[in-house]
Every structure is written in structure tokens, then in C-alpha cells.
Design a protein around this motif. Structure first.
Motif, PDB file in Angstrom:
ATOM      1  N   PHE A 713      27.595   6.372  20.034  1.00 37.72           N
ATOM      2  CA  PHE A 713      28.560   5.502  19.418  1.00 37.72           C
ATOM      3  C   PHE A 713      29.764   6.414  19.069  1.00 37.72           C
ATOM      4  N   PRO A 714      30.243   7.047  20.072  1.00 37.80           N
ATOM      5  CA  PRO A 714      31.118   8.262  19.701  1.00 37.80           C
ATOM      6  C   PRO A 714      32.450   7.534  18.979  1.00 37.80           C
ATOM      7  N   GLN A 715      32.730   6.512  19.190  1.00 38.66           N
ATOM      8  CA  GLN A 715      33.892   5.707  18.350  1.00 38.66           C
ATOM      9  C   GLN A 715      33.499   5.456  16.914  1.00 38.66           C
ATOM     10  N   THR A 719      28.871   7.838  12.114  1.00 40.12           N
ATOM     11  CA  THR A 719      27.668   8.621  13.180  1.00 40.12           C
ATOM     12  C   THR A 719      27.634   9.767  12.903  1.00 40.12           C
ATOM     13  N   TYR A 720      28.849  10.401  13.032  1.00 42.83           N
ATOM     14  CA  TYR A 720      29.233  11.937  13.447  1.00 42.83           C
ATOM     15  C   TYR A 720      28.166  12.721  12.362  1.00 42.83           C
ATOM     16  N   SER A 721      28.029  12.404  11.248  1.00 37.38           N
ATOM     17  CA  SER A 721      27.413  13.199   9.996  1.00 37.38           C
ATOM     18  C   SER A 721      25.946  12.757   9.708  1.00 37.38           C
ATOM     19  N   ILE A 722      25.454  12.014  10.540  1.00 38.03           N
ATOM     20  CA  ILE A 722      23.984  11.405  10.395  1.00 38.03           C
ATOM     21  C   ILE A 722      23.112  12.210  10.935  1.00 38.03           C
ATOM     22  N   THR A 746      16.931   3.713   3.585  1.00 39.59           N
ATOM     23  CA  THR A 746      18.223   2.954   3.962  1.00 39.59           C
ATOM     24  C   THR A 746      18.375   3.750   5.417  1.00 39.59           C
ATOM     25  N   GLY A 747      18.760   3.010   6.243  1.00 38.70           N
ATOM     26  CA  GLY A 747      19.433   3.612   7.380  1.00 38.70           C
ATOM     27  C   GLY A 747      20.449   2.886   7.959  1.00 38.70           C
ATOM     28  N   TYR A 748      21.543   3.659   8.834  1.00 39.65           N
ATOM     29  CA  TYR A 748      22.622   3.200   9.292  1.00 39.65           C
ATOM     30  C   TYR A 748      22.428   2.515  10.715  1.00 39.65           C
ATOM     31  N   PHE A 749      22.920   1.318  10.935  1.00 38.07           N
ATOM     32  CA  PHE A 749      23.057   0.757  12.150  1.00 38.07           C
ATOM     33  C   PHE A 749      24.230   0.507  12.762  1.00 38.07           C
ATOM     34  N   PRO A 750      24.639   1.308  13.651  1.00 35.97           N
ATOM     35  CA  PRO A 750      26.024   0.950  14.319  1.00 35.97           C
ATOM     36  C   PRO A 750      26.087  -0.418  14.882  1.00 35.97           C
ATOM     37  N   ARG A 751      27.393  -0.909  15.162  1.00 32.22           N
ATOM     38  CA  ARG A 751      27.859  -2.026  15.610  1.00 32.22           C
ATOM     39  C   ARG A 751      26.918  -2.703  16.679  1.00 32.22           C
ATOM     40  N   GLY A 752      26.355  -3.834  16.331  1.00 32.58           N
ATOM     41  CA  GLY A 752      25.786  -4.380  17.343  1.00 32.58           C
ATOM     42  C   GLY A 752      24.246  -5.135  16.798  1.00 32.58           C
TER      43      GLY A 752
END
Length: 916
Positions: A713-715, A719-722, A746-752
Motif C-alpha cells: 500500500f505505497p500510496q 503504513t510507512y511507520s507501522i 488494535t490494528g490498522y487495516f488499509p483501504r479495502g
């Protein structure tokens, strides 16, 4: 800080924004990188430049005669752009010392440290450097001549340098700076050579003539990726330095260090010098990897590799900027233009060599400890694991098994049943790995220890400057160190391993202490006073000396002095060890090494060293694993549950859940601490560990590696610091619990759309953090939309699992499609791809039809069947399912999960499954 991040792209453009690479720009000097704060000074500089005169240029005299820089020039340099002119970390810099080098001195209130403070002494904008005198075309690029303007302040500075530029591919650039008159040491690494010049490079390269500098741009965006005009190039015999501004703050790599995955650019110094030390922040650790990956604005990425094996530092500062500083060799850079991060890493691995395929059993669960008192005690642990039906692929032994801690021996009384233990492991489809240290005992009666006697006869040990065998001290006592740069050493190493394999038929090797580690500094007699052991500049290495807990830098090896080869020792030993295992066993080698260098993944994996049983150490393992995947060593992991200190049931359970998703998963602990193998815990904890290890086993066939979220997910800049989550391959998101006493994470979910691996329940994320239940027996796993995962019914070992039927999981995208593939071979043979001894299948879902297409098949796959297909995200309940045109039973759940079971389809034959 943000205002400075964009300065690299604010350089005046040439008349043609994409000027040809061979053009020479007329001096975009240091001060054009600074700030609009001092517009008047800037206009004055521009006026002088246009007249062809170098602004404020001082007489061409040695650095100690340069004189004082006007205070207004010094104060006008913004702090983020102050490049250290007096980096000697052990010296308290005074105004007199600084100005003797012709540099600016501004004392700060806080004491000057060597790692994280702003420099007191820094270069003025016009500090004299090299001039580019000529530039000529070559078949692959250009060659230029650089001439030194004034004598540097380090001894034996080099007056004339050669610049060579090779446009190797459209996405790879090779730049080398070296002495134009005398050959210098270069790393003996096998790298591919270009045969023709790139035809359509996605980059352009410009030059500053005086002072010499390089400006590398990305053609598509115009972003300046490298700009070395911001500080002077220094090239002395034992001090080489070059700096560049960076196009963003998102910098990764530069190992081996214990740090967050995203580096801090707040005045930090990373030292690279292989060292035996338990992992701790800020210090140089076991391996050396002078490679960085940088994410640019907009999601593009590039990487830079300095092919240099000498002691070095990389200085990071908030401009953002970076300084390479090394004490030998040449400046040999490879730049990779991607443009996405996955492609950058692929391009880097094309240069250093792609990692070898490990044996399948090497990806399973391994168990070890320092403290198995006997072979029978080791055996009892194996039997307890079997009794509780906990998966285990390999059993290891630490140095306990040796007689007197000497390599290629085993203790005749306490480990008398070691051969029988290994035979029993093999009967159960399990494997045996033992430790081997490079240091060879040298204090035995003559004729009593063949490895030393024969090594001495063949002359394969590292020598002192006087030509005598260098003697240090490691576990056996007095020791000699094999010189793995000598081809004869590899043969001697093979013969020793072969002799021992005839007694104890081990399957893999653990090569430890190979920095090389030495309990003495240098040798038992110290080190001579000279240029190698006491160079003019010493990077900020732990211990303050190049010989701290290793051999003398002046020691003689076949290829060069140890000063040049130290950081290569682990790589050279790994190469010899992998070669020996291939010759002894005729199968894929399994080697785990502590010390590493670029290209090591071709020969070994790595574990992250002697960690502790602490929650923080569990967290630090994730950045470590991610970094080594960048470095081309995907077979990597940390000691599960921690090596030193007593773990707890909660910590060990959580760590086992995380460690099951290390590509290399081993539980290992310390001599005097309580046992922490899964069988040693309560039934509740054993069950939780067993379940997650079975889950791990089910995924082995995917041959995936750990990677950061921004690779996919480079855009998404979030996510760059996870570095508390990671992906397995491109499709499986792992969110471990890293704190005590909690039942959620708690977790991060990129778009989708993301699907719970266990249930298939979906989450449609807009790019957000979600809190999830995480009881002690559960680790959160989610499948990315559009993926197809081949999983397998788990067994006690990888070999048992490999014969079980497959379960295919298809996670539909929002347009109801999915894709996946599977590479299948026997898990241990050499060169299966080259020999065609594999099967390769592609899976696809479109318009409610799942298809399996066999692109290549061999006899191995005919034994494997597909038993179940599970499809996540089927929005409407099907009325009918057909398999190869024939109706088949199925089930459908309210969470939109379709399951088709009892298929009994051969993996070696294509098939289709349709639902309506």
C-alpha cells in the motif's frame, strides 16, 4: 522540518528539465540547499557564481591553515543542514580544533554526544572539495577525473580520483569513486556486470563541476533522489565521506541495528561493524548491511547500496539528509529506481543474489536450548513434544554437546546417545541441527585434535602481522580462527564436517560467534600499534576499538587484512558451510548464521541474536524480521519466548503466536533459566501454542516472506511507520499482541476488504484502525481481498503435512474476483526449478467460477489432492454448485462464506468449480 523536506526538489532546473546524463551543471553549490531565510546572501552567491568565481574561496592550503569562517556565514546555515566537520566521537570539540579544519563552530548548551546531538562543528557553504576536471563517454556510461582543491585534514588524502558511471539498466545506476592512480581494496563480492547501456532509463543524472557533486532525478516526477553537493566529498586513504539530501523522511534498512523499522532522522548515527553483543539500541550488532530503502512523496521508492565492507557510519539528520562515512575501500554505489518498493528490493537482490530456497522442514517449528545437560535430556524434550502432539520439525543442540567446547566432537559420557537421538528424529520425519563456532581450540596436545593440527599444517588460520597464527580466546579456551577467504579453508571445513557427519548425521548447521567473536580484544597478546589497529578515524563502535571482542584489524588473511574483511567473515563462513552441506547430504542446505553481509541469503538464514524474555524484545523482533527481508535474508526470526531471563506463560504464549509467523521459527533459551519449550507449560498454554503452530504449518506451502504493509500500500502514508503488524506475502495480515495483561489489540487495516482468516467475516475498511478481541489463545489474522491461499491439513512435521489434502481459501474482492498461485516441489532437492522437478498452478475466481490451471507438473504433485474450497465474500447464497460440471454438495453461512468439501481433486490436473 517539513519546509526543509522539499528543498531537494527546489534546485534550479536546467534548460531541458530532463537534460542528458552527460551534461555538467554549473555548480549548484551547498548553499542552494539551505533556506530562503538568507535571501540577500543567496543573491550575492548567485552573482559571484555567474561571474565564474568561487565565492569566498580560501587559499589552497592544508585544512589546519584554512582560517576562520565569518560568523555570519556560519549562523546562516540552518541547523538541519549542518554537516559534521569533526565527527570524532571520543573528542570534546573546541573552537580551536574546529576552526583548524576551516569549519564553523557554534557551541550548544547541552554536552556534545556522539549519537544524537546536533554538531558543534560543521562545514561552511563554500568548504573546498574536489573539482570535476573531465568527463568522457564510455560504452556503458561515463568516466570522469576529479582533482582535490585543498589538502584534507586526514592523512594520505588522495589528490586525483576516478569517477565511473554505468547506466546498467533502466532502473539501476552504478556509480564508483576511487583512486585514479593506485588500486584500492574492493569487496570480493560476485555481482552481475552490465553488457550494454540502458536505453530508456527512468532517471537522469547531472553533475556539479565545482565543487563536485551528483544530482540524480526521477524523470517521471522530477524529484531529486540524490544531491551530494550539500557537503564536501572527502577521500583519504582511511577516511571516505559523502553526503546527500533525501527527498523524504521515510528511510529504512541500514542494519544490523535494534531500532524501529522507520529510522529516526533526528541526528542519529548508525555504526556498521560486526560485533558480538546482545541486541541493544544504538550499537553496532552482528551483521553489516549498507543498504537503504526510501519512500518518496507520492508512493514511489528507491534504494541505495554502498558496496563497502570496511567499518563505517551512516549519519542521519533532519534536513532530511544522510552521510556515508567509511574508513577504507572505495565509494561503490548501486542505486535502484523501483519505482515501487517491491521492485526496489527485487532490483537490489538481482545485484547481491536472490535468496536460496530453504528445505521445507526449515520453515517449521524448531526447538533448542543452551542447557540440555545430556543427549537423553534432549531426547526427553522431543518425546514430550510428541506426547502432547505439538508440531516440531527440528531439534537443536547448543555447545553443551561438545567435548570441551571443541568443534567436531561430542561429549562421550553425557552425550553418548546423541547418534541414537538423531536416528530417532529421522525415523519420525524430524531433523537435527547443531551449533558450530569458527574458533578452533589450539591448546591441545599435539596429535590429539585433528581440526587444529591439520589446519595448522595447511596454513588456513588467520595470522598476525608477523606471520604467526593469531591466538584468541573463545569457548574452548585458546583458539585459532579459520581464514574463510582462503579456498583451502573451505576444503578443510568440509572434511571436518564430513568426518563428524559420519558419527552424528546432522541435517543443518548453526554457525555462531562468527563476527568473529573473541573473548580477548585482538588476541591474547593484544594488537600491534599501526594504521589498521589504530586508524586516524574510528567509527563509534561499541568498545571504542576495531579489535574490541574480535581479532586484530591488522591480522593477515589470504585476500587482504582483517581490517577490510572483518565484516565479511560470517558471509564467507556461511558460503563454505552451505557448500559443505550440499556435498555431504546432496540436498538443500540449512544454515543459520549470526553474522551476515549482503548476499548472505544465498547461503544461510539468520536469527536476531541473544534477546531477552521481555515484551519489548518481542516487539523489536518485528522490525528485525522486516529489515532482513529487505536485506535478502528472508529466512529470519528471533528466539521465541526470549533467550535470556525467565519468561512467563502469557509472554511465551503471545510470542509463540507471533513466532509461528517468523519465516524461521525457533524457541531457544539460556543455560540457567527455566525451560520454555511448549511441553513445559500448563495444558491451557500448551493447547494455545499447539493451535497456532498448526496454523503456521497450514501455511507453509505458500513459501511467503514477511513484508511491511507499505510494500502493498505505497500510496497510504499511514503504513510507512507501522512495525507492530506485518504481511505474509501480499495477502495475510498478522496483528500480534505485544503487551501484557490485555485481551484486545488494535490494528490498522488499509483501504479495502479484509476477511478474518478463521471465520471469513469481512471488514470493509476505508483505511482505519480497529480494535479486535484477542484472548490468550488467539492471534488475529486477516486475508486481503482478491487473494487465494493454498493451505494444508496440518501434521506433526512438515513432511507429514506435505502429504495431506489441500484446503483452498478464496477471498473475493469487491468485484468478486480473486487470484493466487502455488509452487510445489519435494521440499529438499537442489535446483528443482532448473531441472523442472516442480509443479506450478494458478488459481483464479471470476464470475462465480473457481479455476485451477496447471502450468507445469511433475510426478510429486500427483500424490496431492484438493479436499476443500472455501470462498469468503459470496454475497448471495448459491442454489447450486458444480465441480467439473457435476453437481456437488456445499454449505453457506450468513457471513457470506461458501464451503465445498470432499472434492478429492488431483492437484496435478486442472479443475473448475462453479456456483449459481
Amino acid at each position: 522540518m517539513k519546509s526543509y523536506q522539499k528543498l531537494a526538489t527546489d534546485l534550479p532546473q536546467p534548460p531541458d528539465a530532463y537534460a542528458e546524463e552527460e551534461s555538467i551543471a554549473r555548480k549548484p553549490p551547498y548553499h542552494r540547499q539551505l533556506s530562503t531565510w538568507w535571501l540577500c546572501v543567496g543573491l550575492l552567491m548567485v552573482a559571484v557564481l555567474l561571474s565564474g568565481v568561487t565565492l569566498w574561496m580560501l587559499k589552497q592550503v592544508p585544512g589546519d591553515q584554512l582560517g576562520q569562517t565569518p560568523p555570519e556565514k556560519c549562523s546562516a546555515v540552518p541547523e538541519p543542514f549542518r554537516f559534521d566537520c569533526y565527527p570524532e566521537w571520543s573528542v570534546v570539540v573546541t573552537k580551536e580544533l574546529c576552526e583548524s579544519r576551516g569549519c564553523c563552530f557554534i557551541e550548544r548548551v547541552q554536552p556534545r554526544g556522539n549519537r544524537s546531538t546536533k554538531p558543534w562543528c560543521f562545514y561552511p557553504p563554500d568548504f573546498p572539495s574536489y573539482t570535476l576536471e573531465s568527463l568522457n563517454q564510455t560504452e556503458l556510461g561515463m568516466v570522469g577525473l576529479l582533482r582535490r582543491k585543498v589538502k584534507a585534514y586526514y592523512p594520505r588524502d588522495i589528490e586525483r580520483l576516478q569517477l565511473s558511471v554505468e547506466f546498467e539498466t533502466d532502473t539501476r545506476l552504478h556509480i564508483k569513486i576511487t583512486d585514479s592512480t593506485s588500486p584500492r581494496y574492493e569487496v570480493p563480492l560476485e555481482v552481475p556486470r552490465a553488457t550494454k547501456r540502458a536505453e530508456n532509463p527512468i532517471y537522469s543524472l547531472e553533475f556539479s563541476k565545482e565543487p563536485f557533486g551528483l544530482l540524480l532525478r526521477r524523470r517521471a516526477s522530477g524529484a531529486v533522489l540524490l544531491n551530494t553537493t550539500v557537503a564536501p566529498l572527502i577521500f583519504a586513504d582511511q577516511f571516505l565521506q559523502i553526503s546527500t539530501v533525501l527527498p523524504s523522511i521515510f528511510l529504512y534498512g541500514l542494519g544490523e541495528h535494534r531500532s524501529h523499522f522507520l529510522h529516526s532522522l533526528d541526528w542519529s548515527t548508525l555504526t556498521l561493524w560486526a560485533r558480538d553483543v546482545p541486541p541493544m539500541q544504538f550499537y553496532n550488532l552482528y551483521g553489516v548491511h549498507p543498504f537503504y530503502l526510501l519512500m518518496e512523496e507520492g508512493g514511489a521508492a528507491h534504494g541505495v547500496f554502498l558496496l563497502n565492507s570496511n567499518a563505517m557510519e551512516v549519519v542521519l539528520q533532519p534536513a532530511p539528509a544522510l552521510t556515508w562515512r567509511t574508513i577504507g575501500g572505495v565509494l561503490d554505489f548501486y542505486i535502484f529506481l523501483g519505482p515501487d518498493p517491491n521492485m526496489v528490493i527485487q532490483q537490489y537482490h538481482q545485484v547481491i543474489g536472490f535468496p536460496a530456497m530453504p528445505p521445507l522442514w526449515g520453515l517449521g517449528f524448531h526447538l533448542c536450548r543452551w542447557g540440555y545437560g545430556t543427549s537423553n535430556e534432549t531426547w526427553q524434550t522431543v518425546k514430550a513434544m510428541r506426547n502432547y502432539q505439538i508440531p516440531q520439525d527440528a531439534q537443536w543442540n547448543d555447545i553443551d554437546y561438545m567435548e570441551g567446547y571443541r568443534d567436531f566432537t561430542y561429549e562421550p559420557e553425557k552425550f553418548d546417545t546423541l547418534p541414537q537421538l538423531v536416528e530417532d528424529l529421522h525415523k519420525h520425519g524430524q531433523h537435527y541441527v547443531m551449533i558450530t563456532d569458527p574458533a578452533i581450540s589450539s591448546s591441545n596436545p599435539p596429535g590429539s585434535y585433528w581440526p587444529y593440527d591439520e589446519g595448522l599444517r595447511r596454513g588456513i588460520f588467520i595470522n598476525t602481522t608477523e606471520g604467526q597464527t593469531l591466538i584468541g580466546q573463545v569457548w574452548p579456551g585458546l583458539t585459532a580462527f579459520p581464514d574463510f577467504s582462503n579456498p583451502d579453508t573451505s576444503q578443510w571445513w568440509l572434511e571436518n564436517l564430513n568426518r563428524f557427519h559420519a558419527l552424528v548425521p546432522f541435517d543443518g548447521l548453526w554457525i555462531d560467534m562468527n563476527e568473529p567473536s573473541n573473548f580477548k580484544d585482538g588476541s591474547v597478546h593484544g594488537c600491534p600499534w599501526g594504521e589498521f589497529d589504530n586508524p586516524p578515524y574510528v567509527p563509534a563502535v561499541l568498545g571504542g576499538s576495531l579489535s574490541s571482542k574480535t581479532t586484530c584489524a591488522s591480522a593477515k588473511q589470504r585476500v587482504s587484512v582483517h581490517y577490510n574483511l572483518h565484516n565479511l567473515y560470517g558471509l564467507m563462513e556461511a558460503k563454505a558451510t552451505a557448500s559443505a552441506l550440499i556435498q555431504i547430504r546432496g540436498k538443500r542446505p540449512f544454515v543459520i548464521s549470526r553474522s551476515t553481509f549482503p548476499s548472505q541469503g544465498r547461503y544461510s538464514g539468520h536469527w536476531l541474536g541473544d534477546n531477552r524474555s521481555k515484551w519489548s524484545d518481542m516487539y523489536w523482533s518485528i522490525p528485525g524480521v522486516l529489515n532482513f527481508n529487505l536485506f535478502g535474508i528472508p529466512l529470519v526470526g528471533a528466539d521465541i519466548c526470549g533467550f535470556s531471563g525467565t519468561t512467563t506463560e502469557e509472554l511465551c504464549t503471545r510470542w509463540t503466536q507471533l513466532g509461528a509467523f517468523y519465516p524461521f521459527a525457533r524457541n531457544h533459551n539460556y543455560l540457567n533459566d527455566k525451560a520454555q519449550d511448549p511441553a513445559a507449560f500448563s495444558s491451557v498454554v500448551r493447547t494455545a501454542m499447539k493451535e497456532v503452530l498448526l496454523t503456521h504449518r497450514a501455511h507453509l506451502q505458500g513459501h511467503t516472506v514477511a513484508r511491511p504493509l507499505f510494500f502493498e500500500f505505497p500510496q497510504d502514508e499511514i503504513t510507512y511507520s507501522i512495525d507492530k503488524q506485518f504481511l505474509w506475502g501480499r495477502s495475510l495480515l498478522v496483528t500480534p499482541v505485544l503487551e501484557p495483561g490485555v485481551d484486545s489489540v488494535t490494528g490498522y487495516f488499509p483501504r479495502g476488504v479484509w476477511y478474518d482468516y478463521y471465520t471469513g467475516t469481512s471488514v470493509n475498511s476505508s483505511g482505519e484502525s480497529l480494535k479486535m478481541a484477542a484472548p490468550l489463545d488467539h492471534i488475529n489474522l486477516h486475508v486481503r481481498e482478491g487473494a487465494i491461499l493454498p493451505t494444508q491439513k496440518p501434521g506433526s512435521t512438515s513432511w507429514v503435512s506435505s502429504r495431506n489434502p489441500l484446503r483452498l481459501i478464496a477471498a473475493l474482492s469487491q468485484n468478486a474476483s480473486a487470484w493466487g498461485d502455488l509452487f510445489w516441489d519435494d521440499g529438499e532437492s537442489l535446483e528443482t526449478f532448473e531441472k523442472g522437478a516442480y509443479s506450478y498452478l494458478v488459481f483464479n475466481v471470476t464470475q462465480n467460477v473457481f479455476t485451477s490451471t496447471v502450468l507445469h507438473a511433475n510426478v510429486e504433485a500427483t500424490y496431492i489432492t484438493v479436499d476443500t474450497l472455501t470462498v469468503y465474500g459470496v454475497r448471495d447464497e448459491p442454489s447450486r454448485v458444480t465441480v467439473n460440471g457435476k453437481e456437488n454438495p456445499f454449505s453457506y453461512l450468513d457471513n457470506q462464506v461458501l464451503t465445498v468439501s470432499h472434492l478429492n481433486l488431483k492437484l496435478s490436473q486442472g479443475f473448475s468449480i462453479r456456483w449459481q
